[in-house]
Design an enzyme around this catalytic site. Sequence first.
Site, short mmCIF file in Angstrom:
data_model
loop_
_atom_site.label_atom_id
_atom_site.label_comp_id
_atom_site.label_asym_id
_atom_site.label_seq_id
_atom_site.Cartn_x
_atom_site.Cartn_y
_atom_site.Cartn_z
N CYS A 1 -22.43 -16.05 22.93
CA CYS A 1 -23.49 -16.10 21.93
C CYS A 1 -23.93 -17.55 21.89
O CYS A 1 -23.23 -18.39 21.32
CB CYS A 1 -23.00 -15.65 20.56
SG CYS A 1 -24.22 -15.94 19.26
N CYS B 1 -24.85 -18.83 18.09
CA CYS B 1 -23.85 -19.03 17.03
C CYS B 1 -22.50 -18.53 17.51
O CYS B 1 -21.90 -19.16 18.39
CB CYS B 1 -24.29 -18.37 15.73
SG CYS B 1 -24.96 -16.71 15.89
#
Lengths: 90, 216
Positions: B118, B121
Site C-alpha cells: 500500500c 498508507c
Amino acid sequence: MTPKGNRVRVKAMYPPGHVRAPFYLRGKTGEVERILGRFRSPEQLAYGLPAPEKTLYRVRFTMAELWGDAAENPADTVDAEIYDHWLEEA
Amino acid sequence: MPHDHHDHDHLSPSGHPYRQDNDAPLTYFQRMEIAVRELLIEKGHLTPAEIATQIDTMDARSPANGAAVVARAWTDPAFKARLMENAGDATREMGFDIGPLHLVAVENTADIHNMIVCTLCSCYPRNLLGLPPDWYKTRAYRSRAVREPRAVLREFGLELPETTRIRVHDSTADMRYIVLPARPPGTEDITEAALAKLVTRDSMIGTGLPLAPENT
C-alpha cells in the site's frame, strides 16, 4: 464506464487534500484489468462530506511505462485501484 | 557478557539499555481519540466493554486464518474457483468474521509472482490476517515495492528468474489483497491442516514462499 482491456490514462492533476490516486501513477497509461464496482468516494468520505458512489477500476501499468529505462524488468507490472474521475481514455 | 555495549551506566541488569519512559504530552490525535471515545461512552453509543471486546477480536486475528484459506484452496478446486471469483465471500463461507472487507486473491503460478503493497498508507487485510508487520508500513517498503520489487524480494531472500513476471498490487482504495501462493512440490500426500502450517504470513503478502514440507 470503460470496459475491461481498454487503455486509460490517470489524469495528471494535482488537487490538494486526501486523494487515493498515487502521485507516481499520474499521467501514466495502463489497461483496465477489471471493474471492481461502485464505492463511495473516499476523497469526500475523508472529510465527512456527502460521498457519491463512483466506479472503481483496477488498472495495470507496465514497469516500462512507470519508470522507463530505470525499470528493473520492463514487463513486470503494477496494478492499482483508480476511481473513475481520475481516468481518461488513452 | 553476551552484549558489548560501551556505556554501561545505562544498562539494565540484563545487559540491555533502559527504554525511555514515554512521558511526552499526548499528541493532537491521541487527545482527539480519547475525547471521541469518552463522548461515545458518555452518550451511550458504546460501552467500555464493547471497545475492549472489539480490541480482543482484532488481536485474535492472525495469519493462521489466511493460511487456512490458502490450504483449502490448494485442496478443493471448487473452493479455489470461488476464492478467485470473490475472496471475501469465500473466506466468510469458511466462517471467518471479516466484516465488510473486500478481498481479492491473486494467484502465483509457474510464470507469475504477486506482491502486495500500500504505497499511500498501510492498507492490509487486517480483518483476516490481523495487524500488518511493521516493515509493511515503512516508507522504504512502500516506495521501493513498486519501483524495484526484485531488489526488495532479494532482500527477503527471494531471487526470481527474469522470466517470472512480477505483479505488484498497490492497495490504493477499497480492496485488500491476499496472495494465493503456489502449492509446494512434494505435498501431495499431506492433509489440509498440515498444508496450512506451510503457509507463512510473508507468502500471503508475496515477500516469501510457503515453507517446504521438510522445514516444518
